[in-house]
Design a protein around this motif. Structure first.
Motif, short mmCIF file in Angstrom:
data_model
loop_
_atom_site.label_atom_id
_atom_site.label_comp_id
_atom_site.label_asym_id
_atom_site.label_seq_id
_atom_site.Cartn_x
_atom_site.Cartn_y
_atom_site.Cartn_z
N ASP A 70 -5.21 -16.63 -3.81
CA ASP A 70 -4.59 -15.33 -3.55
C ASP A 70 -4.84 -14.42 -4.76
O ASP A 70 -4.82 -14.88 -5.89
CB ASP A 70 -3.07 -15.48 -3.39
CG ASP A 70 -2.71 -16.04 -2.02
OD1 ASP A 70 -3.62 -16.44 -1.27
OD2 ASP A 70 -1.51 -16.08 -1.72
N PRO A 71 -5.06 -13.13 -4.48
CA PRO A 71 -5.29 -12.22 -5.60
C PRO A 71 -3.98 -11.89 -6.31
O PRO A 71 -2.90 -11.97 -5.73
CB PRO A 71 -5.87 -10.97 -4.94
CG PRO A 71 -5.35 -11.00 -3.55
CD PRO A 71 -5.16 -12.44 -3.18
N THR A 72 -4.09 -11.53 -7.58
CA THR A 72 -2.94 -11.03 -8.35
C THR A 72 -3.33 -9.66 -8.90
O THR A 72 -4.52 -9.36 -9.03
CB THR A 72 -2.61 -11.97 -9.51
OG1 THR A 72 -3.82 -12.20 -10.25
CG2 THR A 72 -2.08 -13.29 -9.00
N PRO A 73 -2.33 -8.84 -9.22
CA PRO A 73 -2.67 -7.51 -9.74
C PRO A 73 -3.48 -7.64 -11.03
O PRO A 73 -3.19 -8.50 -11.86
CB PRO A 73 -1.31 -6.87 -10.02
CG PRO A 73 -0.35 -7.62 -9.17
CD PRO A 73 -0.88 -9.03 -9.09
N PHE A 74 -4.48 -6.78 -11.19
CA PHE A 74 -5.34 -6.81 -12.38
C PHE A 74 -4.56 -6.46 -13.64
O PHE A 74 -4.81 -6.96 -14.71
CB PHE A 74 -6.49 -5.81 -12.24
CG PHE A 74 -7.22 -5.92 -10.95
CD1 PHE A 74 -8.09 -6.98 -10.71
CD2 PHE A 74 -7.04 -4.97 -9.95
CE1 PHE A 74 -8.78 -7.08 -9.51
CE2 PHE A 74 -7.71 -5.07 -8.75
CZ PHE A 74 -8.59 -6.12 -8.53
N VAL B 133 -2.07 -5.85 -1.60
CA VAL B 133 -1.76 -5.45 -0.23
C VAL B 133 -2.01 -6.64 0.70
O VAL B 133 -3.06 -7.28 0.62
CB VAL B 133 -2.63 -4.25 0.19
CG1 VAL B 133 -2.49 -3.97 1.68
CG2 VAL B 133 -2.28 -3.02 -0.64
N ALA B 134 -1.04 -6.93 1.55
CA ALA B 134 -1.24 -7.91 2.62
C ALA B 134 -1.95 -7.19 3.75
O ALA B 134 -1.42 -6.22 4.32
CB ALA B 134 0.10 -8.45 3.09
N VAL B 135 -3.14 -7.64 4.09
CA VAL B 135 -4.00 -6.92 5.03
C VAL B 135 -3.54 -7.16 6.46
O VAL B 135 -3.43 -8.31 6.90
CB VAL B 135 -5.46 -7.37 4.83
CG1 VAL B 135 -6.37 -6.67 5.82
CG2 VAL B 135 -5.91 -7.11 3.39
N VAL C 133 -5.56 -8.23 -0.57
CA VAL C 133 -6.54 -7.58 -1.44
C VAL C 133 -5.81 -6.95 -2.62
O VAL C 133 -4.73 -6.38 -2.47
CB VAL C 133 -7.38 -6.52 -0.66
CG1 VAL C 133 -6.50 -5.39 -0.12
CG2 VAL C 133 -8.48 -5.94 -1.55
N ALA C 134 -6.41 -7.12 -3.81
CA ALA C 134 -5.86 -6.50 -5.01
C ALA C 134 -6.48 -5.13 -5.18
O ALA C 134 -7.69 -4.95 -5.01
CB ALA C 134 -6.15 -7.35 -6.23
N VAL C 135 -5.64 -4.15 -5.51
CA VAL C 135 -6.06 -2.74 -5.57
C VAL C 135 -5.85 -2.22 -7.00
O VAL C 135 -4.72 -2.18 -7.47
CB VAL C 135 -5.22 -1.90 -4.59
CG1 VAL C 135 -5.56 -0.42 -4.71
CG2 VAL C 135 -5.44 -2.39 -3.17
N PRO C 136 -6.91 -1.81 -7.67
CA PRO C 136 -6.76 -1.27 -9.02
C PRO C 136 -6.21 0.17 -8.95
O PRO C 136 -6.36 0.85 -7.93
CB PRO C 136 -8.19 -1.27 -9.56
CG PRO C 136 -9.04 -1.10 -8.34
CD PRO C 136 -8.32 -1.80 -7.22
N ALA C 137 -5.62 0.61 -10.04
CA ALA C 137 -5.11 1.99 -10.14
C ALA C 137 -4.50 2.41 -8.81
O ALA C 137 -4.89 3.41 -8.19
CB ALA C 137 -6.24 2.95 -10.55
N ALA C 138 -3.51 1.65 -8.38
CA ALA C 138 -3.00 1.77 -7.01
C ALA C 138 -2.50 3.18 -6.68
O ALA C 138 -2.66 3.63 -5.53
CB ALA C 138 -1.89 0.75 -6.78
N ASP C 139 -1.93 3.87 -7.66
CA ASP C 139 -1.42 5.22 -7.36
C ASP C 139 -2.53 6.13 -6.84
O ASP C 139 -2.27 7.06 -6.07
CB ASP C 139 -0.78 5.84 -8.61
CG ASP C 139 0.65 5.35 -8.83
OD1 ASP C 139 1.26 4.87 -7.86
OD2 ASP C 139 1.14 5.46 -9.96
N GLY C 140 -3.76 5.88 -7.26
CA GLY C 140 -4.86 6.73 -6.83
C GLY C 140 -5.69 6.14 -5.72
O GLY C 140 -6.45 6.87 -5.05
N ASN C 141 -5.57 4.85 -5.47
CA ASN C 141 -6.49 4.22 -4.54
C ASN C 141 -5.83 3.72 -3.26
O ASN C 141 -6.50 3.21 -2.37
CB ASN C 141 -7.23 3.08 -5.25
CG ASN C 141 -8.09 3.61 -6.39
OD1 ASN C 141 -8.70 4.67 -6.27
ND2 ASN C 141 -8.11 2.91 -7.51
#
Lengths: 346, 346, 346, 346
Positions: free
Chosen positions: C19-23, C30-32, C126-134
């Motif tokens: 499972d991914p973890t936040p970078f 996000v659970a897809v 899926v792990a999402v970088p810079a989540a506020d923008g992405n």
């Protein structure tokens, strides 16, 4: 610290007040190296200000050095040389992130020195909210005088010229040749104006515009602009005064299909617009207030490239300690006064 | 009359040929006061022309006086001082009526001196079809040299700059500093360019651009343009040569999101475009040929207002009788040669 | 978790991976709920991917629910329903703040599932970088299918249509009627196209476009587009394939003065451009890759208002566990396949 | 011939007057197949016309067949099916040649049926000046009803929508849902409006707009528009009434940064504009009159492509002999009346 404060019509004083501290972790404090008096400061000076407050520190144009930053400020450090944008935003909502701080969705758009809420910058120090969004680094090669004009006057003129959608070769009339009007002359030239017609009651201001390549309008502008344009009128009119009479003049000297762009501040709730004339002439009319942050990228590029020299509008450097005299001088429009810059260290 | 005629690669001669007569009731004849040699004339001179014809009169840039008009010509009279637009149209279909003569719906778009079909204007007289649409009155205060540059070089440069959608403050690179390229430098400035980077192999041409406010690019443009722009590249590139190598260069020095506008003539059917680079950099690429009539209104307004001085590109005035030498000189690109103007009376 | 991973040409497998973890503190997980297969995934599937890596998780289209956020994420909370923008940026530099993430000044622009660097979203999480923008909140009334198409296909089509500067009444040809092409048909209609000509080798795809109001081009497009336009050609061509042959076709069916806008991915370093034709026809050519964040505001407004229905391109819902079959189906272009949506829970 | 003539407030009569003859060699005569009553005819009907004349033939919307042409008319022949543009120009000066007939440099811009100078077209025949520029061939597949709406109402709406510079996804409010307002709803949709808010006092007119996809505003528009837009206001407002109250309303429901575009006719010389509000909200305001010829090319393309159906605004077909009743009906705004078309043969 020493600061200019407002105490009623025509009563601006040099006071000693508390040094400002950062509002919160996103704020900063700037030691002011130079501050300016703006045409809208004269509204306050004349007693037609934007708040009933008294005793507040005035002014919204400043350049200086960062002396304190909150913990969340990431773009600026102590020692940075900065210009303080006259307009402020939250630096977080979408419009603010795009530089459109007057459209702030969090209700945090503002301006320094219009009342007690956000103290002004005609002082030794000024506190800056949301510093990452409301400070701008002064690029190498840009003088303090130029940077000071870039805090408000130049972006306001640029905003007005941009909204006027000048087409290359257009004849552009500028009404009001104070610092904003002079910057509008320069902006019109950058946007490709063929001719710039310069209108002001003060001969020295017309001469200043003429020295920059504009054609001074001598005599009744209603007649002279028509004469100078074979009866057609100006393709674009930029109004930088804000009085009812000058806005009306702007409509009257506009050519069919012209754009009339007002950046002077007008507080009327019932301006008598000649709608029949506007319809017959298919005018486009715009009015607004400038979000400095949105206009600066182009202006900084042009200033650095030497295409515009905002410092040309500066005519006087005076000590902050003579602030009262400085207001009186700028208010008089006499003696060729343009932009008055105050030195807080003197 | 005396005229320059083409007889094969590097063989342009002063000939005596019949005086032209109007083609029909819509045509006119102009007595040429001055005519120019254009970069595209060099294509013909080098043997890479646009028609297999030989012996035809060359040239498509001329100013002069109307000496004969057909019965249907309503806008011009004998004695009028005119510039002859290099591009011609029918003056009747909708595109031609809007000045877009290359879009002529009647198949009548053309150009002088590319073959026998429409004889050229490097001669004492030139016949002009659809004169109401293909002649333009020279306004007061516009010199013959300026008007001559306005017949083709200036509108071509303007067309290229206009399509490049320059934003105020943009850094614009111009490749090729012959007369069209120099006019592109001036056009870029009118459109609000912050900086103009001037690229040419010939040092004198770079110096000529620098004298007009551009920054000459000394050394390999691929490296130097990046250096001058902090690695970013040019926001806009105007290509005024037409060679494969210079079009490729234009793509390579363009910044992400840049517009590349080509006005040099390129006849390749398989130019090797670096599409992956173009996609990664989100380039917009345009190429075309200029409809002079469409570009002239803005250019005439700017010329009359003194905002641009098309005559600056003129470096040599020579007699038509020395036409062969004049071609050789312009082809050499030596001795600081820019625009060569021929005098048919000498 | 279960995820689709790439192991070589035509070899996509359902794997169990960590499972991914936040970078970092700005990231989220996000659970897809649903993920899509994109045309550019087929480049990887065919072995022409963007990285030599093997074994990485593929896919860059996903919608789901936030299950973990880093400490610095301020715009999203656990439980939020979001779409994951296919393009990623740093959310801090000026271009990223304006949504132009491919112009990221910090070199952090990216895309999921193109290699090991940023794992893909055809997975349970899926792990999402810079989540506020992405990440983007899914507005009320927008279905998961619609939101999934808004992560990439719809913005790509919109970007292509926007750059093509469609004028109301224009005839727009769309080449390639996969999900992006179909969305380009809808985008062209929103931009005011008069007619939309739909070109694809697959009859079912032409029929799908016709059902949305486009005119299917039956037969050789070079001939048929001319026939349908009285010989003129298309005012705008949007290319949504990326092959050399279809880009060449786009140039050939374009009218004089047309805009050709390519959003298909082309990796050629020497595409044979017919420059002479382009010059004669005064074409404007653009190519690029989409910054999803920049295109979404208009698309979300139009989707919410019911002006466009991105979900129309979805033809198949399949379990993630049948990912290999799903790739094979989408690659075949058979059976009327359009957008294939995978369910990670099945 | 029979014709409707004006004799004072609320006094329009069916008269027998002389058949018209061409004014000169550039004119034509059209046998009217259908003519319309326009909102601006009601200004005349109410006694607030544009001329003190009495007894003149009214009306400026007509389609029919050419029955006579002057010797200089080259684009039309007897028997051609045409629409008669409501606005007329000289067809010779540069603005007229570009379709901008209200900018006619020869002072020949005009309109039928506003006084005795240019008799109207609510008659069996109408004389058309400068026929090559003031007639337009009705393309195949365009009905007389559609063509009639294209003579004035549709271009006026289009002109207003075009000047409003609608961005895709914008929320557009239309004030006044007579034929022009309904056409503005359709135009806004073509320009990419996300939502269209439809405002009128008459419920049937709101319902007609709703049937075309607009959202009817039920209740006080000042409140309801804010409610429908989360407090923001409309991004664009198109005003199609012309009353002071509705123009004021347009300003009040506009969002910050909105464009307000007025096509209703307003004859005030001192409309009370709330300038402070306009400045705070950064409004752009435009007002004008439509040059039909300039707007028609896009509209004809869209009509032929089936993207707009101008005939939807037609609600009544009545005989010319009942012209008085027809005026009364249209003036009443009752019974769901929209466009009233008169048949001169009955």
């Amino acid at each position: 610290m020493r600061a200019l404060t407002y105490h009623g019509p025509f009563d601006v004083r040099v006071d000693t007040i508390d040094d400002p501290t950062p509002f919160d972790s996103e704020a900063a404090v700037v030691a002011v190296r130079a501050c300016g008096i703006c045409g809208s400061d004269l509204h306050i000076y004349e007693g037609h200000g934007f708040s009933p407050d008294l005793g507040f520190c005035v002014g919204h144009e400043a350049v200086g050095e960062v002396v304190e930053v909150g913990a969340s400020v990431s773009r600026f450090r102590v020692g940075d040389s900065v210009l303080v944008s006259a307009s402020t935003g939250c630096n977080d909502c979408a419009p603010c992130r795009a530089g459109y701080v007057l459209g702030c969705e969090r209700g945090r758009s503002g301006c320094y020195g219009l009342g007690s809420m956000l103290p002004g910058s005609q002082a030794e120090y000024v506190a800056v909210p949301a510093a990452d969004g409301n400070l701008v680094a002064i690029p190498e090669g840009v003088s303090d005088d130029a940077a000071l004009v870039l805090t408000d006057n130049a972006p306001t003129a640029w905003y007005g010229a941009r909204r006027a959608r000048i087409q290359p070769g257009d004849t552009v009339a500028v009404i009001g040749l104070g610092p904003v009007g002079i910057m509008a002359v320069l902006a019109a030239q950058v946007f490709g104006a063929g001719r710039v017609l310069a209108i002001d009651l003060v001969a020295e201001r017309r001469a200043a515009a003429a020295a920059l390549g504009a054609e001074p309008v001598e005599g009744d502008p209603r007649l002279v602009v028509r004469e100078l344009t074979s009866g057609r009128g100006a393709d674009v009119v930029i109004e930088a005064v804000g009085a009812d009479a000058t806005i009306d003049l702007a409509m009257k000297i506009a050519a069919r299909g012209a754009r009339v762009s007002v950046v002077g501040v007008n507080q009327s709730s019932a301006f008598p617009m000649h709608m029949q004339l506007a319809q017959f002439n298919e005018l486009e009319f715009s009015i607004g207030l400038c979000s400095v942050q949105r206009e600066l990228p182009a202006l900084l590029a042009l200033t650095r490239a030497g295409r515009i020299a905002p410092e040309v509008v500066v005519t006087h450097h005076l000590p902050l300690s003579g602030g009262d005299d400085a207001y009186r001088l700028f208010h008089s429009r006499e003696g060729g006064v343009g932009k008055v810059v105050l030195d807080p260290s003197a």
